[in-house]
Scaffold this motif. Structure first.
Motif, PDB file in Angstrom:
ATOM      1  N   GLY A  12      -8.427  -3.169  -0.398  1.00 33.22           N
ATOM      2  CA  GLY A  12      -7.077  -3.639  -0.082  1.00 33.22           C
ATOM      3  C   GLY A  12      -6.871  -5.095  -0.475  1.00 33.22           C
ATOM      4  O   GLY A  12      -5.808  -5.466  -0.964  1.00 33.22           O
ATOM      5  N   GLY A  13      -7.887  -5.934  -0.267  1.00 29.53           N
ATOM      6  CA  GLY A  13      -7.793  -7.333  -0.682  1.00 29.53           C
ATOM      7  C   GLY A  13      -7.648  -7.461  -2.185  1.00 29.53           C
ATOM      8  O   GLY A  13      -6.832  -8.255  -2.677  1.00 29.53           O
ATOM      9  N   CYS A  57      -3.941   2.464  -3.842  1.00 27.80           N
ATOM     10  CA  CYS A  57      -3.672   2.838  -2.447  1.00 27.80           C
ATOM     11  C   CYS A  57      -4.559   4.011  -2.046  1.00 27.80           C
ATOM     12  O   CYS A  57      -5.105   4.035  -0.938  1.00 27.80           O
ATOM     13  N   TRP A  58      -4.703   4.976  -2.946  1.00 23.10           N
ATOM     14  CA  TRP A  58      -5.580   6.109  -2.665  1.00 23.10           C
ATOM     15  C   TRP A  58      -7.018   5.637  -2.515  1.00 23.10           C
ATOM     16  O   TRP A  58      -7.749   6.141  -1.668  1.00 23.10           O
ATOM     17  N   LEU A  81       7.266   5.888   0.706  1.00 24.29           N
ATOM     18  CA  LEU A  81       6.465   4.835   0.083  1.00 24.29           C
ATOM     19  C   LEU A  81       5.213   5.492  -0.495  1.00 24.29           C
ATOM     20  O   LEU A  81       4.154   5.519   0.111  1.00 24.29           O
ATOM     21  N   TYR A  82       5.372   6.062  -1.683  1.00 22.72           N
ATOM     22  CA  TYR A  82       4.300   6.827  -2.292  1.00 22.72           C
ATOM     23  C   TYR A  82       3.163   5.911  -2.724  1.00 22.72           C
ATOM     24  O   TYR A  82       3.398   4.796  -3.182  1.00 22.72           O
ATOM     25  N   LEU A 100       1.381  -3.826   2.229  1.00 16.87           N
ATOM     26  CA  LEU A 100       0.564  -2.847   2.956  1.00 16.87           C
ATOM     27  C   LEU A 100      -0.913  -3.018   2.605  1.00 16.87           C
ATOM     28  O   LEU A 100      -1.776  -2.919   3.479  1.00 16.87           O
ATOM     29  N   ALA A 101      -1.210  -3.286   1.332  1.00 16.13           N
ATOM     30  CA  ALA A 101      -2.603  -3.520   0.938  1.00 16.13           C
ATOM     31  C   ALA A 101      -3.149  -4.773   1.627  1.00 16.13           C
ATOM     32  O   ALA A 101      -4.301  -4.800   2.066  1.00 16.13           O
TER      33      ALA A 101
END
Length: 156
Positions: A81-82, A40-41, A34-35, A133-134
């Protein structure tokens, strides 16, 4: 000095939460392919900062200040993330051109680039109970960061 049980718990959470979330991110990346996309970074960087600040709290005074700063960094990761989750769910537009490619280690660089999948920020590659995931990073990070701050503010 971290002298109360609540402050010690706050310090422990400030160390554990970013370590566990970063560990989960790397396990999902290298164990389950799951790159991460660019956003995400972005969520990982505040967790690295929080981990460093929490480690500082173990050796440098004022310890509660370092723990509080770590909590704010954890909350910052949750806020990113939100935003990212909102992009994935289509609630708002993301940053234009937000994508990255997965690079295969040890392979020919040109082949790796040409054959790498495009990782888009507006598509959740995995979810649990409909939460990406976020989204999980948002829920865990904001909740943990606020808990750490609340523990630091209580007396006794």
């Amino acid at each position: 000095m971290i002298d109360t049980p609540r402050a010690r718990l706050a310090q422990g959470l400030a160390l554990a939460i970013p370590a566990l979330l970063l560990g989960g991110a790397y396990i999902s990346q290298y164990g389950f392919d799951l790159y991460p996309c660019e956003m995400c970074w972005w969520q990982r960087w505040p967790h690295f900062a929080a981990l460093g600040l929490a480690l500082l709290s173990t050796v440098i005074e004022p310890r509660k200040l370092w723990v509080a700063l770590a909590a704010l960094a954890i909350i910052a990761s949750g806020a990113i993330g939100g935003f990212h989750a909102g992009v994935e769910y289509g609630w708002w537009e993301g940053i234009t051109g937000c994508a990255t490619t997965a690079v295969a280690d040890g392979a020919d660089a040109l082949d790796a680039i040409l054959n790498a999948p495009m990782i888009r920020c507006d598509t959740a590659p995995w979810d649990l109970f409909g939460i990406s995931l976020a989204g999980w990073n948002f829920l865990i990070s904001v909740g943990a960061g606020l808990t750490i701050l609340a523990l630091l503010m209580k007396r006794a």
